[in-house]
Design an enzyme around this catalytic site. Structure first.
Site, PDB file in Angstrom:
ATOM      1  N   ASP A 213       0.828  -1.223   0.000  1.00  0.00           N
ATOM      2  CA  ASP A 213       0.000   0.000   0.000  1.00  0.00           C
ATOM      3  C   ASP A 213       0.859   1.269   0.000  1.00  0.00           C
ATOM      4  OD1 ASP A 213      -2.407   1.359  -0.002  1.00  0.00           O
ATOM      5  OD2 ASP A 213      -2.516   1.434   2.187  1.00  0.00           O
TER       6      ASP A 213
ATOM      7  N   TRP B  37       2.864   7.922  -2.348  1.00  0.00           N
ATOM      8  CA  TRP B  37       4.284   8.079  -2.746  1.00  0.00           C
ATOM      9  C   TRP B  37       4.373   9.064  -3.924  1.00  0.00           C
ATOM     10  CZ3 TRP B  37       7.122   7.382  -7.178  1.00  0.00           C
ATOM     11  CH2 TRP B  37       8.504   7.246  -7.050  1.00  0.00           C
TER      12      TRP B  37
ATOM     13  N   HIS C 294       2.469   3.543  -8.853  1.00  0.00           N
ATOM     14  CA  HIS C 294       2.240   2.119  -9.125  1.00  0.00           C
ATOM     15  C   HIS C 294       3.451   1.498  -9.820  1.00  0.00           C
ATOM     16  CE1 HIS C 294      -1.699   2.347  -7.536  1.00  0.00           C
ATOM     17  NE2 HIS C 294      -2.205   3.087  -8.498  1.00  0.00           N
TER      18      HIS C 294
ATOM     19  N   GLU D 114     -12.162  -4.828  -3.934  1.00  0.00           N
ATOM     20  CA  GLU D 114     -12.727  -3.481  -3.769  1.00  0.00           C
ATOM     21  C   GLU D 114     -12.023  -2.443  -4.653  1.00  0.00           C
ATOM     22  OE1 GLU D 114     -12.016  -5.481  -0.951  1.00  0.00           O
ATOM     23  OE2 GLU D 114     -14.121  -6.052  -1.072  1.00  0.00           O
TER      24      GLU D 114
ATOM     25  N   LEU E 136      11.109 -20.379  -3.222  1.00  0.00           N
ATOM     26  CA  LEU E 136      10.050 -19.515  -2.677  1.00  0.00           C
ATOM     27  C   LEU E 136       8.768 -19.608  -3.508  1.00  0.00           C
ATOM     28  CD1 LEU E 136       9.354 -16.929  -0.792  1.00  0.00           C
ATOM     29  CD2 LEU E 136       9.942 -15.615  -2.825  1.00  0.00           C
TER      30      LEU E 136
ATOM     31  N   GLU F  55       1.535 -12.361  13.014  1.00  0.00           N
ATOM     32  CA  GLU F  55       2.108 -11.202  13.695  1.00  0.00           C
ATOM     33  C   GLU F  55       2.042 -10.032  12.723  1.00  0.00           C
ATOM     34  OE1 GLU F  55       3.140 -11.012  16.808  1.00  0.00           O
ATOM     35  OE2 GLU F  55       2.700 -13.131  17.155  1.00  0.00           O
TER      36      GLU F  55
HETATM   37  C1  IPE Z   1      -5.236  -2.625   0.081  1.00  0.00           C
HETATM   38  O1  IPE Z   1      -4.997  -1.292  -0.135  1.00  0.00           O
HETATM   39  C2  IPE Z   1      -5.208  -3.390  -1.218  1.00  0.00           C
HETATM   40  C3  IPE Z   1      -3.909  -3.463  -1.869  1.00  0.00           C
HETATM   41  C4  IPE Z   1      -2.780  -2.949  -1.445  1.00  0.00           C
HETATM   42  C5  IPE Z   1      -3.889  -4.206  -3.090  1.00  0.00           C
HETATM   43  P1  IPE Z   1      -6.184  -0.244  -0.348  1.00  0.00           P
HETATM   44  O2  IPE Z   1      -5.525   1.064  -0.607  1.00  0.00           O
HETATM   45  O3  IPE Z   1      -7.138  -0.724  -1.361  1.00  0.00           O
HETATM   46  O4  IPE Z   1      -6.888  -0.247   1.085  1.00  0.00           O
HETATM   47  P2  IPE Z   1      -7.805   0.826   1.787  1.00  0.00           P
HETATM   48  O5  IPE Z   1      -8.835   1.274   0.785  1.00  0.00           O
HETATM   49  O6  IPE Z   1      -6.913   1.960   2.215  1.00  0.00           O
HETATM   50  O7  IPE Z   1      -8.385   0.115   2.974  1.00  0.00           O
HETATM   51  C1  IPE Z   2      -1.544   0.252  -3.373  1.00  0.00           C
HETATM   52  O1  IPE Z   2      -1.348   1.620  -3.382  1.00  0.00           O
HETATM   53  C2  IPE Z   2      -1.877  -0.309  -4.736  1.00  0.00           C
HETATM   54  C3  IPE Z   2      -3.241  -0.813  -4.853  1.00  0.00           C
HETATM   55  C4  IPE Z   2      -4.169  -0.741  -3.949  1.00  0.00           C
HETATM   56  C5  IPE Z   2      -3.592  -1.465  -6.083  1.00  0.00           C
HETATM   57  P1  IPE Z   2      -2.568   2.631  -3.381  1.00  0.00           P
HETATM   58  O2  IPE Z   2      -2.936   2.943  -4.786  1.00  0.00           O
HETATM   59  O3  IPE Z   2      -3.674   2.158  -2.526  1.00  0.00           O
HETATM   60  O4  IPE Z   2      -1.874   3.897  -2.729  1.00  0.00           O
HETATM   61  P2  IPE Z   2      -2.530   4.903  -1.704  1.00  0.00           P
HETATM   62  O5  IPE Z   2      -3.057   4.098  -0.558  1.00  0.00           O
HETATM   63  O6  IPE Z   2      -3.622   5.635  -2.433  1.00  0.00           O
HETATM   64  O7  IPE Z   2      -1.398   5.793  -1.298  1.00  0.00           O
HETATM   65 MG    MG Z   3      -4.102   2.374  -0.572  1.00  0.00          MG
END
Ligand code: IPE
Ligand code: IPE
Ligand code: MG
Length: 262
Positions: free
Chosen positions: A40, A45, A57, A87, A151, A227
């Site tokens: 996440d 970033w 990404h 989601e 792995l 954990e």
């Molecule tokens: C969780 O991150 C899913 C992935 C990293 C693939 P999200 O950005 O979708 O989660 P929320 O919406 O902050 O809970």
């Molecule tokens: C995780 O980064 C990637 C996916 C959920 C696919 P995010 O896109 O959720 O990045 P933030 O949470 O908006 O910073």
């Molecule tokens: Mg996110």
């Protein structure tokens, strides 16, 4: 063990019995069998740098390379990475499209190196809902690495913990309806066997970067005794030393599983 973790990272030495690199300060006997990561913070970033989200990404996909390598070197058995949730379809179509393209590019670019390093690819999630092209690449990645003994890189794509449990319930219900299974014979192992992660150990260590401390529908069943390790670092900035810090922390934890320590 109060050793500076940067030093721990830099001073790896030798090889363990199973051929994996050993990092100083880590106990080779207590390396987590299964590490799960919620990748996440890509958007944040990019935002911090005044860049559009796609840059985040891309940088996130890049960060994964070194983490897979380090997990393999550490002797981790399974690395599950949360790449796209059930989601995440709520996001704008352009972002979803880009994520799918990056996923496809990742498979194209990495499959040879992953395979050469003995890594086995596995996917968890509703992959049926992905494009035919992507599904074909997933099937090919699984097939070409199936015999590898290193792995297991388990990529959670179009994954949702609740969707996974719902699917398992349906499969089990079908077995009951057909007479193949008696309701009284359903136990926890039956349910685990009907998860996408069938045959894999439950995650020991679950890492979430980017500051949020929630599961976001990740491994709801499997993480019962995982954990948790959180950091404010966004995923594209996550480096091997952070994984090593998480494993070092994990090794200091007292896992009681509801019992008593000693
Ligand atoms: C969780 O991150 C899913 C992935 C990293 C693939 P999200 O950005 O979708 O989660 P929320 O919406 O902050 O809970
Ligand atoms: C995780 O980064 C990637 C996916 C959920 C696919 P995010 O896109 O959720 O990045 P933030 O949470 O908006 O910073
Ligand atoms: Mg996110």
């Amino acid at each position: 063990m109060s050793r500076c973790l940067t030093t721990v990272w830099k001073k790896w030495f030798g090889k363990t019995d199973n051929g994996s690199k050993l990092y100083a300060g880590l106990d080779p006997v207590r390396v987590p069998r299964h590490v799960a990561i919620i990748m996440d913070g890509n958007g944040r970033w990019a935002q911090k740098r005044g860049l559009p989200r796609p840059f985040g990404h891309r940088a996130g996909a890049e960060a994964l390379r070194a983490i897979v390598r380090t997990a393999a070197e550490l002797g981790v058995g399974v690395l599950t990475t949360y790449a796209f949730s059930t989601e995440n379809w709520k996001r704008p179509a352009e972002e979803v499209d880009l994520l799918m393209k990056l996923f496809s590019d990742y498979l194209d670019n990495e499959i040879d190196e992953l395979g050469a390093n003995g890594i086995r690819l596995r996917f968890s999630g509703q992959t049926d809902a992905l494009s035919p092209g992507l599904r074909a690449k997933i099937a090919q990645a699984e097939a070409t690495t199936a015999a590898n003994g290193g792995l297991v890189l388990n990529i959670a794509v179009n994954y949702g913990g609740r969707a996974e449990i719902t699917r398992a319930v349906r499969l089990i219900a079908a077995d009951v309806a057909s007479g193949a299974l008696a309701p009284g014979d359903i136990d926890e192992a039956t349910i685990s066997r009907h998860m996408y992660t069938a045959g894999l150990p439950d995650p020991d260590l679950l890492i979430r970067p980017a500051g949020d401390q929630r599961l976001s529908n990740f491994l709801l069943w499997q993480a019962a005794y995982a954990e948790f390790w959180f950091t404010d670092i966004n995923w594209p900035d996550f480096r091997p030393e952070h994984l090593i810090a998480a494993v070092a922390d994990f090794q200091r934890r007292d896992r009681r599983f509801g019992g008593l320590t000693r």
